[in-house]
Design an enzyme around this catalytic site. Structure first.
Site, short mmCIF file in Angstrom:
data_model
loop_
_atom_site.label_atom_id
_atom_site.label_comp_id
_atom_site.label_asym_id
_atom_site.label_seq_id
_atom_site.Cartn_x
_atom_site.Cartn_y
_atom_site.Cartn_z
CE LYS A 1 -3.47 -2.87 2.18
NZ LYS A 1 -4.61 -3.01 3.08
CG HIS B 1 -6.95 -3.13 -2.49
ND1 HIS B 1 -7.54 -2.47 -1.43
CD2 HIS B 1 -6.25 -4.16 -1.95
CE1 HIS B 1 -7.20 -3.07 -0.30
NE2 HIS B 1 -6.42 -4.11 -0.59
CD GLU C 1 -7.69 -8.22 -0.81
OE1 GLU C 1 -6.73 -8.85 -0.37
OE2 GLU C 1 -7.80 -7.00 -0.70
N GLY D 1 -1.49 -7.57 3.35
CA GLY D 1 -1.12 -6.18 3.58
C GLY D 1 -0.20 -6.07 4.79
P1 PGA Z 1 -4.36 -6.91 5.33
O1 PGA Z 1 -4.56 -6.29 3.88
O2 PGA Z 1 -3.54 -8.14 5.17
O3 PGA Z 1 -3.62 -5.82 6.10
O4 PGA Z 1 -5.71 -7.18 5.88
C1 PGA Z 1 -4.92 -7.13 2.83
C2 PGA Z 1 -5.16 -6.33 1.58
O5 PGA Z 1 -5.61 -5.18 1.69
O6 PGA Z 1 -4.91 -6.83 0.48
#
Ligand code: PGA
Length: 228
Positions: free
Chosen positions: A9, A100, A157, A214
């Protein structure tokens, strides 16, 4: 093949990104990857870090693959501020996360725009990792040509699980993976994403083709715990 994809990110800068690779290299030296498992280890850093991280990856012989987190829905041209596939040439980019939920939510990206980005990625030979949740699973599929279904990777997701620490159990993920394969294609690799950690990763790898991560991809130590 199992895909372990880290989505940084808008985190890290050049110094901390290079430090991450240096530490990962040390961790892999003390705990080498298992050679008999087919796994693709992918990091998706912010655009400006790509060039140097790619060079560092090659220098260290780390065998990481790189992806980006977004792409212009247009080809090269007069689109101020956009990054298109042509801009990414020679930066070692093979994957692109598209659609996303954070982009759908904060930047109001629509499934139609995301479909156009998938097309741009495929024209350039980049592999899209298309993020979906159940409410727009079919809507997103409808923006694509069915011939594209087998050329992409899907990441399931669920909104409730992203960045919340509340991952879905693999038992609840399994039927959705099946539904996604029915909507797209049985050949389409499907990943799970949402609060995956080193402790939970193996339960997902048992039921799908990989994970999109993430938070746990941000330090070399937590990232190294995600793969064998
Ligand atoms: P996270 O994010 O592992 O911090 O929950 C996953 C993503 O946004 O792809």
């Amino acid at each position: 093949m199992k895909y372990i994809v880290g989505n940084w990110k808008s985190n890290h800068n050049l110094a901390t990104g290079v430090e991450f690779l240096t530490q990962l290299h040390e961790l892999e030296a003390s705990q080498p990857r298992l050679k008999d498992i087919e796994q693709e280890i992918v990091i998706c850093p912010p655009f400006p870090l790509l060039g140097q991280l790619n060079e560092e990856n090659n220098r260290l012989g780390l065998d990481l693959k790189f992806g980006v987190q977004n792409l212009s829905s247009y080809p090269a041209g007069a689109y101020t501020g956009e990054v298109c596939t042509q801009n990414l040439a020679d930066l070692g980019v093979q994957y692109v996360i598209l659609g996303h939920s954070e982009r759908r939510r904060y930047l109001e990206e629509t499934s139609v725009q995301i479909g156009a980005k998938v097309t741009q990625a495929l024209i350039a030979g980049l592999k899209p990792i298309l993020c979906v949740d159940e409410p727009y699973l079919q809507e997103q599929a409808d923006t694509l040509d069915s011939s594209q279904f087998e050329q992409i990777i899907i990441a399931f997701e669920p909104l409730s699980a992203i960045g919340t620490g509340q991952s879905l159990s693999s038992e609840s993920v399994a039927p959705v993976i099946e539904k996604i394969k029915k909507t797209y294609s049985a050949q389409t690799p499907v990943l799970y994403g949402g609060s995956v950690t080193g402790e939970t990763v193996s339960s997902y790898l048992d039921i799908c083709d990989g994970v999109l991560v993430g938070g746990a991809s941000l330090t070399a130590t937590s990232f190294r715990q995600l793969y064998m």
